[in-house]
Design a protein around this motif. Structure first.
Motif, mmCIF file in Angstrom:
data_model
loop_
_atom_site.group_PDB
_atom_site.id
_atom_site.type_symbol
_atom_site.label_atom_id
_atom_site.label_comp_id
_atom_site.label_asym_id
_atom_site.label_seq_id
_atom_site.Cartn_x
_atom_site.Cartn_y
_atom_site.Cartn_z
ATOM 1 N N GLU A 88 111.918 141.570 98.192
ATOM 2 C CA GLU A 88 112.336 140.291 98.554
ATOM 3 C C GLU A 88 112.122 139.153 97.547
ATOM 4 O O GLU A 88 113.137 138.842 97.180
ATOM 5 N N VAL A 89 110.891 138.507 97.084
ATOM 6 C CA VAL A 89 111.171 137.427 96.378
ATOM 7 C C VAL A 89 111.987 137.840 94.645
ATOM 8 O O VAL A 89 112.282 136.825 94.346
ATOM 9 N N ALA A 90 111.227 139.161 94.632
ATOM 10 C CA ALA A 90 111.551 139.562 93.243
ATOM 11 C C ALA A 90 113.542 139.128 93.196
ATOM 12 O O ALA A 90 114.607 138.711 92.382
ATOM 13 N N ALA A 112 109.468 145.217 93.274
ATOM 14 C CA ALA A 112 109.887 144.213 92.758
ATOM 15 C C ALA A 112 110.280 144.270 91.089
ATOM 16 O O ALA A 112 111.017 143.595 90.273
ATOM 17 N N ALA A 113 109.327 145.175 90.324
ATOM 18 C CA ALA A 113 109.265 144.939 88.891
ATOM 19 C C ALA A 113 111.475 145.787 88.486
ATOM 20 O O ALA A 113 111.505 145.660 87.696
ATOM 21 N N ARG A 114 111.357 147.001 89.471
ATOM 22 C CA ARG A 114 113.108 147.703 88.813
ATOM 23 C C ARG A 114 114.221 146.377 89.435
ATOM 24 O O ARG A 114 114.964 146.261 88.711
ATOM 25 N N GLU A 118 115.617 144.794 86.258
ATOM 26 C CA GLU A 118 117.442 144.967 86.174
ATOM 27 C C GLU A 118 118.804 143.775 86.457
ATOM 28 O O GLU A 118 119.661 143.555 85.607
ATOM 29 N N ASN A 119 117.529 142.623 86.361
ATOM 30 C CA ASN A 119 118.513 141.098 86.197
ATOM 31 C C ASN A 119 117.999 140.526 85.351
ATOM 32 O O ASN A 119 118.000 139.330 84.877
#
Length: 140
Positions: A88-90, A112-114, A118-119
């Motif tokens: 959610e933080v990501a 989160a890493a993904r 991706e962004n």
């Protein structure tokens, strides 16, 4: 392919060029690790932006309830929350255009890493930003 943190040289460059660090989960309690680490980073010249819905000011800075409430650019989102909250933080970090998602020592989230990658964000996990600043020379 399993996640790997950037090389130390790249981490040093990230820190050397960071203008602001939003700290999600920054505690207003001086004995907490998030407070101690952020205070040390602030003393090294980093702009700390506290993110904690339960506080108004931390380390002399205005505290924001969420990343979305910050009205200035954020280079690094440094996370002091449990791993299950990091996806959610990501998403929030991506929405504000942060450059780096940094999960503190002991925090790891492939999801989160993904999301962050991706962004277009650089991801660092399970590393202490204060320790990395000391090792790489960050702002020196």
């Amino acid at each position: 392919m399993a996640f790997q943190n950037p090389a130390r040289e790249e981490i040093g460059n990230i820190l050397a060029n960071a203008g602001s660090i939003a700290v999600v989960g920054l505690s207003d309690k001086p004995d907490r690790t998030s407070h101690l680490v952020s205070m040390a980073m602030q003393s090294r010249g980093y702009r700390i932006i506290p993110v904690n819905p339960g506080a108004e000011h931390i380390l002399g800075e205005t505290c924001y309830p969420s990343l979305a409430d910050i009205k200035e650019p954020v280079d690094i989102v440094n996370v002091f929350r449990r791993s299950e909250y990091c996806a959610e933080v990501a998403q929030e970090a991506a929405a504000i255009g942060a450059k780096v998602l940094w999960l503190q020592q002991g925090i790891w989230s492939e999801e989160a890493a993904r999301i962050a990658q991706e962004n277009g964000m650089t991801v660092i996990m399970d590393r202490c930003i204060k320790v990395e600043d000391a090792i790489t020379g960050g702002r020196s």
